[in-house]
Motif scaffolding. Structure first.
Motif, mmCIF file in Angstrom:
data_model
loop_
_atom_site.group_PDB
_atom_site.id
_atom_site.type_symbol
_atom_site.label_atom_id
_atom_site.label_comp_id
_atom_site.label_asym_id
_atom_site.label_seq_id
_atom_site.Cartn_x
_atom_site.Cartn_y
_atom_site.Cartn_z
ATOM 1 N N MET A 142 17.570 -11.306 42.000
ATOM 2 C CA MET A 142 18.995 -11.060 41.798
ATOM 3 C C MET A 142 19.428 -9.708 42.386
ATOM 4 O O MET A 142 18.735 -8.705 42.193
ATOM 5 C CB MET A 142 19.201 -11.027 40.283
ATOM 6 N N SER A 143 20.535 -9.674 43.068
ATOM 7 C CA SER A 143 21.136 -8.397 43.479
ATOM 8 C C SER A 143 21.813 -7.797 42.251
ATOM 9 O O SER A 143 22.713 -8.410 41.659
ATOM 10 C CB SER A 143 22.185 -8.618 44.572
ATOM 11 N N LEU A 144 21.375 -6.608 41.851
ATOM 12 C CA LEU A 144 21.985 -5.959 40.675
ATOM 13 C C LEU A 144 23.413 -5.510 40.981
ATOM 14 O O LEU A 144 24.251 -5.469 40.087
ATOM 15 C CB LEU A 144 21.134 -4.773 40.216
ATOM 16 N N THR A 145 23.662 -5.198 42.239
ATOM 17 C CA THR A 145 25.033 -4.811 42.636
ATOM 18 C C THR A 145 25.982 -5.965 42.328
ATOM 19 O O THR A 145 27.048 -5.768 41.723
ATOM 20 C CB THR A 145 25.076 -4.461 44.139
ATOM 21 N N GLU A 146 25.590 -7.174 42.728
ATOM 22 C CA GLU A 146 26.431 -8.360 42.467
ATOM 23 C C GLU A 146 26.496 -8.647 40.970
ATOM 24 O O GLU A 146 27.564 -8.955 40.436
ATOM 25 C CB GLU A 146 25.871 -9.580 43.199
ATOM 26 N N TYR A 147 25.358 -8.538 40.300
ATOM 27 C CA TYR A 147 25.289 -8.859 38.875
ATOM 28 C C TYR A 147 26.169 -7.915 38.044
ATOM 29 O O TYR A 147 26.935 -8.363 37.190
ATOM 30 C CB TYR A 147 23.837 -8.781 38.401
ATOM 31 N N MET A 148 26.074 -6.629 38.327
ATOM 32 C CA MET A 148 26.853 -5.643 37.548
ATOM 33 C C MET A 148 28.356 -5.792 37.766
ATOM 34 O O MET A 148 29.150 -5.458 36.896
ATOM 35 C CB MET A 148 26.417 -4.217 37.904
ATOM 36 N N GLY A 149 28.699 -6.318 38.934
ATOM 37 C CA GLY A 149 30.130 -6.516 39.221
ATOM 38 C C GLY A 149 30.624 -7.895 38.835
ATOM 39 O O GLY A 149 31.828 -8.163 38.860
ATOM 40 N N GLY A 150 29.695 -8.793 38.469
ATOM 41 C CA GLY A 150 30.071 -10.178 38.166
ATOM 42 C C GLY A 150 29.568 -10.647 36.820
ATOM 43 O O GLY A 150 30.020 -10.171 35.770
ATOM 44 N N ALA A 151 28.575 -11.567 36.841
ATOM 45 C CA ALA A 151 28.096 -12.208 35.614
ATOM 46 C C ALA A 151 27.577 -11.216 34.570
ATOM 47 O O ALA A 151 27.662 -11.476 33.368
ATOM 48 C CB ALA A 151 26.989 -13.212 35.961
ATOM 49 N N GLY A 152 27.044 -10.085 35.013
ATOM 50 C CA GLY A 152 26.473 -9.129 34.057
ATOM 51 C C GLY A 152 27.389 -7.967 33.709
ATOM 52 O O GLY A 152 26.966 -7.012 33.038
ATOM 53 N N LYS A 153 28.631 -8.045 34.138
ATOM 54 C CA LYS A 153 29.554 -6.919 33.940
ATOM 55 C C LYS A 153 29.702 -6.539 32.466
ATOM 56 O O LYS A 153 29.648 -5.361 32.100
ATOM 57 C CB LYS A 153 30.922 -7.256 34.540
ATOM 58 N N GLU A 154 29.869 -7.561 31.606
ATOM 59 C CA GLU A 154 30.084 -7.251 30.180
ATOM 60 C C GLU A 154 28.811 -6.755 29.504
ATOM 61 O O GLU A 154 28.847 -6.232 28.392
ATOM 62 C CB GLU A 154 30.667 -8.462 29.437
ATOM 63 N N TYR A 155 27.653 -6.913 30.187
ATOM 64 C CA TYR A 155 26.384 -6.445 29.619
ATOM 65 C C TYR A 155 25.857 -5.201 30.365
ATOM 66 O O TYR A 155 24.690 -4.861 30.258
ATOM 67 C CB TYR A 155 25.339 -7.567 29.656
ATOM 68 N N THR A 156 26.733 -4.563 31.125
ATOM 69 C CA THR A 156 26.336 -3.356 31.859
ATOM 70 C C THR A 156 26.911 -2.116 31.181
ATOM 71 O O THR A 156 28.129 -1.982 31.024
ATOM 72 C CB THR A 156 26.791 -3.442 33.338
ATOM 73 N N ASN A 157 26.034 -1.245 30.765
ATOM 74 C CA ASN A 157 26.383 -0.030 30.025
ATOM 75 C C ASN A 157 27.363 0.843 30.817
ATOM 76 O O ASN A 157 27.050 1.282 31.922
ATOM 77 C CB ASN A 157 25.070 0.746 29.758
ATOM 78 N N PRO A 158 28.529 1.113 30.265
ATOM 79 C CA PRO A 158 29.488 1.963 30.984
ATOM 80 C C PRO A 158 28.949 3.381 31.221
ATOM 81 O O PRO A 158 29.416 4.088 32.106
ATOM 82 C CB PRO A 158 30.725 1.988 30.060
ATOM 83 N N GLY A 159 27.928 3.764 30.440
ATOM 84 C CA GLY A 159 27.313 5.087 30.621
ATOM 85 C C GLY A 159 26.047 5.053 31.448
ATOM 86 O O GLY A 159 25.277 6.021 31.462
#
Length: 577
Positions: A142-159
């Motif tokens: 998985m590309s983390l860049t894509e994941y953090m901006g898409g499907a995983g956005k709500e599970y990506t720590n804002p900090g």
């Protein structure tokens, strides 16, 4: 009976509900107060971060996620994660973590099995960033860049603060996307007994023989002179033998790491370029003008794996081990040789992983003073005669969180949550103190390490200097790390035993690498499959201006050393050396 089972099931459900309910802020406060200190965050900011994890975990629990399974190699840092941070994560979020610790080779093997089957054995992996070229080309990770901006956005720590991570340039693929999140990293540096190097009698004796000062070697000539000096001239200190070099030579997969972990680049076999030589990297693999398509390893195809610089590197490795290391070194593996310098009879080691720092600073060791300060120091490794300014200096291991595409989305999200938890600012400074495998700039520059730098023998100064980015992992030129890495140790071993000359061993290695890449070319890959150059006259590729470099008339220039304190000053002034 049925009523009894129903009652039991109800009781179990109530117990589970109570367990999940007990996770939360009170538990977070307990861990913040008792374990997550010191931290670069205030306790209020730590609590704010933990509240985010609690809320994110609730969303996953609502989707039925109760447990995740992850894996990493066996290192002090990962032991701390597995035993302490996994427990903290469960108590704070209510999600249980099964964090397996296995040998590095087993991690690679299981990862390879998962890639071939298309089914991931674990929800998350700490895989070396050495596999970045493999992960990118096969298209299974998985590309983390894509994941953090898409499907995983709500599970990506804002900090999360990606810019604070010091190793993301090593986990970024040719497409500019981040595929792995660094969890721990350590470099291979030069290690030496500063107390012995400071002795006036030894300094005078060395200068009388070699005509320059005993100090940190800047080139391989000086390293060799110092190795000879301690092993041949000094011989004994305080009634015990002293050796000017330490290494390992047993036919074992760990012999491969000794070389793929940038031994050739330290000699100067690659092209200039950071993080890796371009177009030819430290494995000797050339890529095309697109900076992505592998075109060959052998000099006859424009590569450098069997070039004069590479053969020189292998030759010196064997010569030094036979002449200057304890005779047992020839039969040792990486794991067996690692603790030897701590026993007090090694004067210097050209290639020493900083992951051993914690084990080398224990009170009572022959290499530790009574006040707990080390008798040894670490410094940049010396460079071989083919090395030029602008080349990679040495190797840095970056164990990084890696996730498969197409895996259960909720399990992936939970594993991603755990990965962020154990790399978060709330937990990372304490983890850095425990394992000394830094991932965040803020931790390296923390007050704790400023006040305690003298305990770590130069490690803090190195990681605060620009030098740290010139020590880099295996790069993106390597199209299939598991398949190609296993070729190294078998071929190197034949040179160690004398079955083949260094030239023949490297010729065979280069040909075998090209054969594997030819198979990858035929089979195809999702991105950037190899496309080998036709074989040609090696002489047309050898050059004075770029890799593969022509053989030097003199491979042993005059030795050069530097005073260690001058080196520290240079680091503090923001210079590499």
């Amino acid at each position: 009976m049925k009523m009894r089972y129903t009652a039991l099931a109800l009781a179990a459900a109530m117990f589970a509900a109570h367990g999940a309910a007990s996770a939360g802020e009170a538990e977070a406060k307990k861990w913040i107060d008792s374990e997550f200190q010191p931290s670069t965050l205030s306790k209020d900011k730590q609590m704010e971060e933990m509240k985010w994890f609690i809320e994110a975990a609730k969303k996953l629990q609502a989707k039925g996620v109760k447990e995740v399974s992850v894996v990493s190699e066996t290192l002090t840092t990962h032991e701390y994660e597995s035993k302490t941070l996994a427990k903290a994560f469960e108590e704070i979020t209510g999600i249980k973590v099964k964090h397996d610790l296995i040998q590095e080779g087993d991690v690679v093997e299981k990862l390879q099995t998962s890639m071939q089957s298309g089914k991931s054995i674990y929800d998350g992996w700490v895989s070396d960033s050495d596999l970045i070229g493999t992960h990118y080309r096969y298209g299974k990770i998985m590309s983390l860049t894509e994941y953090m901006g898409g499907a995983g956005k709500e599970y990506t720590n804002p900090g999360l603060d990606l810019k604070d991570f010091i190793g993301t340039s090593f986990t970024t693929a040719p497409d500019g996307q981040l595929y792995q999140l660094p969890d721990q990293q350590f470099a291979n540096l030069y290690w030496f007994r500063a107390d012995l190097f400071a002795r006036k009698d030894l300094q005078d004796k060395f200068k009388a023989k070699y005509g320059y000062d005993l100090g940190v070697p800047l080139n391989w000539s000086a390293y060799e002179d110092i190795a000879e000096f301690f092993s041949v001239d000094v011989k004994n200190i305080d009634g015990k033998p002293i050796y000017g070099h330490m290494d390992y030579g047993k036919k074992d997969p760990s012999l491969g790491w000794r070389f793929t972990d940038a031994w050739l680049s330290m000699a100067g076999a690659a092209d200039k370029g950071i993080p890796n030589g371009m177009p030819i990297d430290e494995w000797g693999i050339r890529v095309a003008a697109d900076k992505c398509t592998p075109t060959g390893a052998a000099v006859s195809r424009g590569g450098a794996t069997n070039s004069p610089a590479a053969v020189y590197a292998l030759t010196k490795y064997i010569d030094w081990m036979k002449k200057y290391a304890p005779k047992e070194a020839m039969g040792m593996t990486f794991g067996e040789s690692g603790p030897v310098p701590a026993q007090g009879q090694i004067a210097q080691q050209i290639f020493w992983y900083t992951a051993f720092t914690a084990d080398m600073t224990k009170k009572g060791l022959p290499v530790v003073n009574e006040d707990g300060s080390p008798k040894w120091r670490m410094a940049p490794g010396p460079n071989g005669p083919y090395w030029k300014q602008g080349m990679q200096n040495g190797y840095q291991d970056v164990g990084s969180w890696t996730f498969f595409k197409g895996h259960d989305a909720n399990k992936t999200a939970a594993a991603w949550l755990y990965a962020q938890f154990i790399t978060a600012k709330t937990t990372s400074l304490k983890k850095s103190i425990t394992g000394l495998t830094f991932i965040r700039d803020s931790d390296i520059r923390s007050d704790f390490f400023t006040q305690n730098a003298n305990k770590y023998g130069g490690l803090i100064e190195f990681y605060r200097s620009p030098a740290r980015v010139a020590w880099t992992p295996t790069g993106t030129n390597v199209p299939d790390y598991p398949k190609l890495a296993q070729l190294w140790w078998k071929n190197v071993a034949e040179a160690v035993t004398g079955e083949k000359t260094p030239q023949k061993a490297m010729d065979n290695l280069a040909d075998e690498m090209d054969n594997v890449m030819a198979r990858l070319e035929r089979a195809g890959m999702a991105k950037c499959a190899p496309k080998l150059n036709p074989k040609g006259d090696p002489a047309k590729y050898l050059s004075d201006d770029h890799a593969p470099w022509k053989k030097l008339a003199n491979e042993k220039p005059k030795g050069e050393t530097i005073d260690y304190n001058k080196l520290l000053t240079a680091w503090k002034e923001g210079k590499v050396r």
